[in-house]
Motif scaffolding. Structure first.
Motif, PDB file in Angstrom:
ATOM      1  N   LYS A   1      67.940   7.825  21.550  1.00  0.00           N
ATOM      2  CA  LYS A   1      66.865   8.078  22.504  1.00  0.00           C
ATOM      3  C   LYS A   1      66.374   6.743  23.058  1.00  0.00           C
ATOM      4  O   LYS A   1      66.436   5.716  22.379  1.00  0.00           O
ATOM      5  CB  LYS A   1      65.718   8.838  21.840  1.00  0.00           C
ATOM      6  CG  LYS A   1      65.962  10.332  21.722  1.00  0.00           C
ATOM      7  CD  LYS A   1      64.690  11.041  21.298  1.00  0.00           C
ATOM      8  CE  LYS A   1      64.871  12.557  21.346  1.00  0.00           C
ATOM      9  NZ  LYS A   1      63.629  13.259  20.966  1.00  0.00           N
ATOM     10  N   ILE A   2      65.875   6.770  24.285  1.00  0.00           N
ATOM     11  CA  ILE A   2      65.288   5.601  24.930  1.00  0.00           C
ATOM     12  C   ILE A   2      63.949   6.044  25.507  1.00  0.00           C
ATOM     13  O   ILE A   2      63.845   7.137  26.081  1.00  0.00           O
ATOM     14  CB  ILE A   2      66.194   5.071  26.064  1.00  0.00           C
ATOM     15  CG1 ILE A   2      67.597   4.750  25.530  1.00  0.00           C
ATOM     16  CG2 ILE A   2      65.594   3.833  26.720  1.00  0.00           C
ATOM     17  CD1 ILE A   2      68.614   4.414  26.617  1.00  0.00           C
ATOM     18  N   SER A   3      62.928   5.225  25.353  1.00  0.00           N
ATOM     19  CA  SER A   3      61.622   5.611  25.895  1.00  0.00           C
ATOM     20  C   SER A   3      61.705   5.695  27.413  1.00  0.00           C
ATOM     21  O   SER A   3      62.499   4.987  28.051  1.00  0.00           O
ATOM     22  CB  SER A   3      60.544   4.607  25.487  1.00  0.00           C
ATOM     23  OG  SER A   3      60.676   3.406  26.229  1.00  0.00           O
ATOM     24  N   LYS A   4      60.890   6.569  28.000  1.00  0.00           N
ATOM     25  CA  LYS A   4      60.908   6.757  29.454  1.00  0.00           C
ATOM     26  C   LYS A   4      60.621   5.445  30.183  1.00  0.00           C
ATOM     27  O   LYS A   4      61.225   5.147  31.216  1.00  0.00           O
ATOM     28  CB  LYS A   4      59.872   7.812  29.857  1.00  0.00           C
ATOM     29  CG  LYS A   4      60.329   9.242  29.625  1.00  0.00           C
ATOM     30  CD  LYS A   4      59.349  10.217  30.226  1.00  0.00           C
ATOM     31  CE  LYS A   4      59.855  11.652  30.093  1.00  0.00           C
ATOM     32  NZ  LYS A   4      58.913  12.621  30.687  1.00  0.00           N
ATOM     33  N   LYS A   5      59.695   4.643  29.632  1.00  0.00           N
ATOM     34  CA  LYS A   5      59.296   3.390  30.271  1.00  0.00           C
ATOM     35  C   LYS A   5      60.479   2.421  30.336  1.00  0.00           C
ATOM     36  O   LYS A   5      60.788   1.848  31.387  1.00  0.00           O
ATOM     37  CB  LYS A   5      58.127   2.762  29.507  1.00  0.00           C
ATOM     38  CG  LYS A   5      57.607   1.484  30.129  1.00  0.00           C
ATOM     39  CD  LYS A   5      56.447   0.924  29.312  1.00  0.00           C
ATOM     40  CE  LYS A   5      55.963  -0.400  29.909  1.00  0.00           C
ATOM     41  NZ  LYS A   5      54.864  -0.979  29.088  1.00  0.00           N
ATOM     42  N   ILE A   6      61.175   2.246  29.186  1.00  0.00           N
ATOM     43  CA  ILE A   6      62.311   1.318  29.129  1.00  0.00           C
ATOM     44  C   ILE A   6      63.447   1.826  30.019  1.00  0.00           C
ATOM     45  O   ILE A   6      64.083   1.058  30.743  1.00  0.00           O
ATOM     46  CB  ILE A   6      62.791   1.128  27.671  1.00  0.00           C
ATOM     47  CG1 ILE A   6      61.718   0.403  26.849  1.00  0.00           C
ATOM     48  CG2 ILE A   6      64.103   0.361  27.610  1.00  0.00           C
ATOM     49  CD1 ILE A   6      62.003   0.337  25.363  1.00  0.00           C
ATOM     50  N   PHE A   7      63.687   3.144  29.987  1.00  0.00           N
ATOM     51  CA  PHE A   7      64.771   3.724  30.785  1.00  0.00           C
ATOM     52  C   PHE A   7      64.506   3.555  32.281  1.00  0.00           C
ATOM     53  O   PHE A   7      65.425   3.272  33.056  1.00  0.00           O
ATOM     54  CB  PHE A   7      64.939   5.211  30.446  1.00  0.00           C
ATOM     55  CG  PHE A   7      66.136   5.847  31.095  1.00  0.00           C
ATOM     56  CD1 PHE A   7      67.384   5.784  30.495  1.00  0.00           C
ATOM     57  CD2 PHE A   7      66.026   6.498  32.321  1.00  0.00           C
ATOM     58  CE1 PHE A   7      68.501   6.360  31.092  1.00  0.00           C
ATOM     59  CE2 PHE A   7      67.128   7.080  32.927  1.00  0.00           C
ATOM     60  CZ  PHE A   7      68.368   7.007  32.306  1.00  0.00           C
ATOM     61  N   LYS A   8      63.233   3.703  32.680  1.00  0.00           N
ATOM     62  CA  LYS A   8      62.875   3.567  34.092  1.00  0.00           C
ATOM     63  C   LYS A   8      63.113   2.141  34.578  1.00  0.00           C
ATOM     64  O   LYS A   8      63.554   1.911  35.707  1.00  0.00           O
ATOM     65  CB  LYS A   8      61.409   3.959  34.291  1.00  0.00           C
ATOM     66  CG  LYS A   8      61.017   4.135  35.751  1.00  0.00           C
ATOM     67  CD  LYS A   8      59.604   4.682  35.877  1.00  0.00           C
ATOM     68  CE  LYS A   8      59.241   4.885  37.345  1.00  0.00           C
ATOM     69  NZ  LYS A   8      57.853   5.404  37.507  1.00  0.00           N
ATOM     70  N   GLN A   9      62.824   1.169  33.692  1.00  0.00           N
ATOM     71  CA  GLN A   9      63.027  -0.238  34.046  1.00  0.00           C
ATOM     72  C   GLN A   9      64.510  -0.605  34.111  1.00  0.00           C
ATOM     73  O   GLN A   9      64.912  -1.475  34.881  1.00  0.00           O
ATOM     74  CB  GLN A   9      62.321  -1.143  33.015  1.00  0.00           C
ATOM     75  CG  GLN A   9      60.801  -1.046  33.053  1.00  0.00           C
ATOM     76  CD  GLN A   9      60.152  -1.749  31.875  1.00  0.00           C
ATOM     77  OE1 GLN A   9      60.815  -2.120  30.897  1.00  0.00           O
ATOM     78  NE2 GLN A   9      58.837  -1.926  31.947  1.00  0.00           N
ATOM     79  N   ASN A  10      65.325   0.074  33.283  1.00  0.00           N
ATOM     80  CA  ASN A  10      66.747  -0.272  33.186  1.00  0.00           C
ATOM     81  C   ASN A  10      67.585   1.004  33.050  1.00  0.00           C
ATOM     82  O   ASN A  10      68.153   1.277  31.999  1.00  0.00           O
ATOM     83  CB  ASN A  10      66.954  -1.195  31.977  1.00  0.00           C
ATOM     84  CG  ASN A  10      68.293  -1.900  32.013  1.00  0.00           C
ATOM     85  OD1 ASN A  10      68.976  -1.902  33.027  1.00  0.00           O
ATOM     86  ND2 ASN A  10      68.692  -2.487  30.900  1.00  0.00           N
ATOM     87  N   PRO A  11      67.666   1.810  34.119  1.00  0.00           N
ATOM     88  CA  PRO A  11      68.348   3.112  34.003  1.00  0.00           C
ATOM     89  C   PRO A  11      69.862   2.974  33.818  1.00  0.00           C
ATOM     90  O   PRO A  11      70.488   2.100  34.409  1.00  0.00           O
ATOM     91  CB  PRO A  11      68.028   3.797  35.340  1.00  0.00           C
ATOM     92  CG  PRO A  11      67.750   2.675  36.282  1.00  0.00           C
ATOM     93  CD  PRO A  11      67.152   1.572  35.481  1.00  0.00           C
ATOM     94  N   VAL A  12      70.422   3.832  32.974  1.00  0.00           N
ATOM     95  CA  VAL A  12      71.869   3.869  32.776  1.00  0.00           C
ATOM     96  C   VAL A  12      72.402   5.191  33.312  1.00  0.00           C
ATOM     97  O   VAL A  12      71.648   6.147  33.478  1.00  0.00           O
ATOM     98  CB  VAL A  12      72.263   3.716  31.286  1.00  0.00           C
ATOM     99  CG1 VAL A  12      71.771   2.400  30.734  1.00  0.00           C
ATOM    100  CG2 VAL A  12      71.759   4.889  30.455  1.00  0.00           C
TER     101      VAL A  12
END
Length: 642
Positions: free
Chosen positions: A591-602
């Protein structure tokens, strides 16, 4: 042979509209908005996929509205009236009518298609339900796949299939066998393959046949209300010592039909009536008044044995729940042995287990299942998938213990048939002076262009060059080879469109007109044009093309420590990502937090380098509140997209 011709025929099976087909007919009849109809249909497909993958006895517990948005409930409810409409027919999978009269004249025959072979066959006009209602003799010929594969595994291992008493001794205190259940690697293990079954096995960790038999029974829908208590091995009591003692063989639970029969008998019901009562409750044949009378009779027996009404209501609720679907003990034990034979094979003969299972599902045409076995065998037993390579025998799965691999079968890949695999094996025996000759041979023998490209993308022709070079060569080849022969002339406007250097064409042509190069040497042109190409396939391109063709990832190299291939992701809530670790071949859900994923989407197909991760307890919604549970999951907090 006994009765002569005309007294035994396969039976018909009528195919009624199911949830998906009924909804489609409803949507069409009502002119439902196309986008809404598509969305509901895709959600129904997810429900049907879950049903397909569930074990037979778990299907009743899968709720349609877990998959379909509740705002569409009215549409689904309206479409129910279309369910059951018969829209097709086929030969019944295993039912045969046996009749001493003339079936053709007295019952009737009709032409149908066999589901298994797709060939036309003559069947009776009556199906199994009619035969049962009118007391005809229906003979079922059942084929049990699990025993076909178990026998084939032992045969592959060069060992005689053990008898049940022999297997009982083999698995007693055999840690390797029982670790199969606790590990969760239960693909091919009867009763334990579904995601629900895997979770239950990992939590309960059965250690002997008594526990495994109990687990098989506990997985039935009728035991749902008591399952968590059982899986966590928490003490359980009915609250009455005498009743607990009667139920000691089932850990005091009423998990088997015999347990319920014992309970009913203890409360004064004649033993000969107990089974009929269970069946009557489960089939909802009790009228409300009759059910109330039964409950009152049982309560009277409870008060007589216990001295008060305390505890009765709890046991009555269990009776009602268990009546939905529960096993008798001998049935659960039989299923348990089906299961443990597979676990023993996987633990002691992993190469043979995986080779046989993959070949079995490849023969059935179930490519998804084959992909799942390929993935699991590396994670569980570190057995690699061998090479797909022109010149090797990839007609079936073959064991290579010296190299720690099972060489794959081409027919296990989507769109590749056994015929293609056989043709490629024969062609692989030949020698080819250059790529043009190879491609001509492939096309002459009926290998389609799309299949040739798939083979190039999985490095099947690695002896002839890099993937990117071969794809470019094939692209050029296809411009100059049409209708099974090389072109003798080439239009100048086509050359301009394709970006082909006119000087190359002039060098290899006999003459030219204003519009056309005449008497060209296509083979020489192909070699020169392709020879000027020096591009190399990147790792990401190689990984993505293999994944697209094979449906799974199989590249493992320790030099890629920390690097992962993004197989899949779901961003509906906290982003869930399936990462394939290139260094060891493990697939890890993170899992990846929404905040981190938004900054660095894969996205799917990316290669990421994970630099920071940790485990946290899973959270589950219990009584409307999110609570931490015993299981843990990986969270990735730092990563780079390569």
């Amino acid at each position: 042979k006994v009765m002569g011709e005309g007294h035994a025929y396969p039976m018909i099976s009528y195919k009624p509209l199911q949830v998906s087909s009924a909804f489609k007919l409803y949507a069409k009849s009502q002119g439902l908005d196309f986008e809404i109809s598509n969305e509901i249909t895709s959600q129904i497909k997810e429900y049907e996929k879950a049903l397909k993958n569930a074990e037979d006895d778990m299907k009743d517990s899968i709720d349609l509205y877990t998959f379909v948005d509740k705002k569409y409930k009215s549409y689904i409810d309206e479409s129910k009236k279309y369910r059951g409409i018969i829209n097709s027919k086929s030969q019944a999978p295993c039912g045969y009518l046996i009749y001493d009269g003339d079936i053709k004249r007295e019952v009737g025959l009709i032409r149908c298609k066999s589901e298994a072979t797709k060939k036309e066959v003559i069947t009776t006009v009556i199906d199994g339900m009619v035969a049962e209602n009118y007391k005809f003799v229906k003979n079922d010929l059942l084929k049990v796949d699990i025993w076909l594969t178990i026998n084939n595994i032992f045969k592959e291992a060069g060992v005689k299939t053990p008898t049940v008493p022999e297997m009982t001794k083999l698995i007693e205190n055999d840690k390797k066998t029982w670790d199969v259940y606790s590990s969760g690697y239960t693909l091919g293990i009867n009763q334990c393959e579904s995601s629900f079954g895997v979770q239950c096995c990992k939590k309960y960790k059965p250690q002997n046949m008594m526990e495994l038999t109990s687990l098989v029974a506990a997985l039935r829908p009728g035991f749902k209300t008591q399952l968590n208590n059982f899986l966590n091995r928490l003490p359980y009591t009915t609250g009455v010592t005498e009743l607990d003692n009667l139920l000691k063989d089932s850990f005091h639970y009423m998990m088997y039909q015999e347990s319920i029969m014992t309970y009913l008998g203890w409360l004064g019901i004649e033993q000969t009536e107990t089974y009929a009562i269970i069946k009557k409750i489960s089939k909802k044949k009790f009228k409300e008044k009759e059910l109330a009378e039964l409950k009152a009779k049982l309560l009277k027996g409870w008060v007589k044995n216990v001295g008060s009404e305390n505890g009765f209501e709890k046991t009555w609720e269990i009776i009602e729940a268990a009546s939905k679907y529960s096993f008798n003990a001998s049935h659960a034990l039989s299923y348990g042995f089906d299961s443990v034979y597979g676990a023993y094979c996987k633990a002691h003969y992993p190469y043979e287990f995986y080779a046989v299972m993959m070949q079995h599902y490849s023969d059935k045409g179930d490519k998804d299942k084959v992909s799942a076995y390929k993935k699991e065998m590396f994670e569980y037993a570190k057995i690699r998938v061998g090479s797909y390579k022109f010149g090797l025998d990839n007609r079936k799965f073959s064991i290579d213990k010296n190299n720690g691999c099972i060489n794959p079968s081409l027919s296990s890949i989507k769109n590749f048939s056994t015929a293609i695999a056989n043709t490629l094996y024969e062609l692989g025996k030949g020698s080819y002076s250059n790529l043009s000759d190879l491609f001509v041979c492939l096309k002459t023998n009926g290998i389609a262009d799309s299949r040739i490209k798939d083979l190039i993308n999985i490095d099947y022709f690695s002896d002839y060059g890099d993937i990117k070079y071969l794809l470019n060569y094939f692209d050029v080849f296809m411009k100059f080879y049409k209708n099974k022969k090389y072109l003798s002339q080439f239009k100048k406007d086509k050359a301009f469109e394709f970006g082909i250097d006119f000087d190359v064409l002039r060098k290899h042509c006999g003459s030219e007109t204003v519009k056309t190069f005449m008497r060209i040497d296509s083979k020489a042109i192909i070699d020169e044009l392709a020879g000027n190409f020096d591009g190399k396939v990147s790792l990401k391109e190689k990984l993505l093309s293999r994944y697209e063709v094979l449906g799974y990832m199989d590249i493992v190299d320790k030099k890629y420590a920390g690097y992962c291939f993004v197989e899949d992701l779901n961003v509906d809530y906290s982003p869930k990502v399936k990462l394939y670790a290139l260094a060891n071949g493990n697939t890890i859900p993170v899992k990846i937090s929404k905040k981190i994923f938004k900054q660095n989407p894969v996205k799917r197909g990316d290669i990421v380098k994970v630099t920071n991760q940790h485990k946290e307890p899973k959270k589950k919604k219990i009584d409307g509140q999110w609570q931490k549970i015993d299981e843990q999951e990986w969270w990735v907090t730092e990563y780079q997209i390569c």
